[in-house]
Scaffold this motif. Structure first.
Motif, PDB file in Angstrom:
ATOM      1  N   CYS A  89       0.834  -1.207   0.000  1.00 45.49           N
ATOM      2  CA  CYS A  89       0.000   0.000   0.000  1.00 45.49           C
ATOM      3  C   CYS A  89       0.868   1.255   0.000  1.00 45.49           C
ATOM      4  O   CYS A  89       0.603   2.201  -0.750  1.00 45.49           O
ATOM      5  N   CYS A  90       1.904   1.273   0.815  1.00 48.54           N
ATOM      6  CA  CYS A  90       2.803   2.432   0.894  1.00 48.54           C
ATOM      7  C   CYS A  90       3.466   2.697  -0.458  1.00 48.54           C
ATOM      8  O   CYS A  90       3.539   3.845  -0.900  1.00 48.54           O
ATOM      9  N   CYS A  91       3.947   1.647  -1.099  1.00 45.64           N
ATOM     10  CA  CYS A  91       4.599   1.817  -2.408  1.00 45.64           C
ATOM     11  C   CYS A  91       3.605   2.363  -3.426  1.00 45.64           C
ATOM     12  O   CYS A  91       3.948   3.243  -4.225  1.00 45.64           O
ATOM     13  N   LYS A  92       2.381   1.872  -3.392  1.00 45.63           N
ATOM     14  CA  LYS A  92       1.361   2.340  -4.331  1.00 45.63           C
ATOM     15  C   LYS A  92       0.997   3.802  -4.049  1.00 45.63           C
ATOM     16  O   LYS A  92       0.937   4.616  -4.966  1.00 45.63           O
ATOM     17  N   TRP A  93       0.789   4.144  -2.794  1.00 49.55           N
ATOM     18  CA  TRP A  93       0.356   5.493  -2.443  1.00 49.55           C
ATOM     19  C   TRP A  93       1.475   6.514  -2.569  1.00 49.55           C
ATOM     20  O   TRP A  93       1.229   7.680  -2.860  1.00 49.55           O
ATOM     21  N   MET A  94       2.727   6.097  -2.347  1.00 48.63           N
ATOM     22  CA  MET A  94       3.840   7.034  -2.408  1.00 48.63           C
ATOM     23  C   MET A  94       4.465   7.102  -3.798  1.00 48.63           C
ATOM     24  O   MET A  94       5.153   8.051  -4.114  1.00 48.63           O
TER      25      MET A  94
END
Length: 122
Positions: free
Chosen positions: A35-40
């Motif tokens: 999720c972090c990789c997708k959102w950032m």
């Protein structure tokens, strides 16, 4: 003691709360990382967001153990909000530049060093 979606954290001892948190964190860490990789937008910022999310989640778990009914949803929302705050802060601090020529002509360039340069030697 701990279900897959619900978290009943012990209220008696910080060590017990930490142990319960780490068990759940390990269960959802890969999901939160994706999720972090997708959102950032990239892995580097994603890893940074994951680290900050872990620290913030541990801090919040210690403060509000009774309020967490669905740990995965709670952790996902906390992480999403942290990523959104990061984007908002970056946008606020970013300086817009229309053209590099504007910057070059706007700032007079001077020699920083007094060492002999080819222009001074001539």
């Amino acid at each position: 003691m701990l279900g897959s979606n619900s978290a009943s954290f012990p209220s008696s001892c910080t060590q017990d709360i930490d142990a319960a948190f780490w068990k759940l964190w390990q269960q959802y860490q890969d999901y939160i990382y994706r999720c972090c990789c997708k959102w950032m937008g990239n892995q580097t910022d994603g890893e940074d967001a994951l680290s900050r999310a872990m620290l913030k989640a541990l801090e919040k778990v210690r403060d509000c153990t009774d309020a967490i009914k669905n740990f995965k949803a709670w952790l996902t929302r906390l992480t999403y909000n942290l990523c959104a705050d990061t984007h908002r802060d970056r946008k606020r601090s970013a300086v817009g530049v229309d053209s590099l020529d504007t910057i070059a002509t706007g700032n007079e360039t001077e020699l920083i060093s007094q060492e002999e340069t080819p222009v001074l030697a001539a």
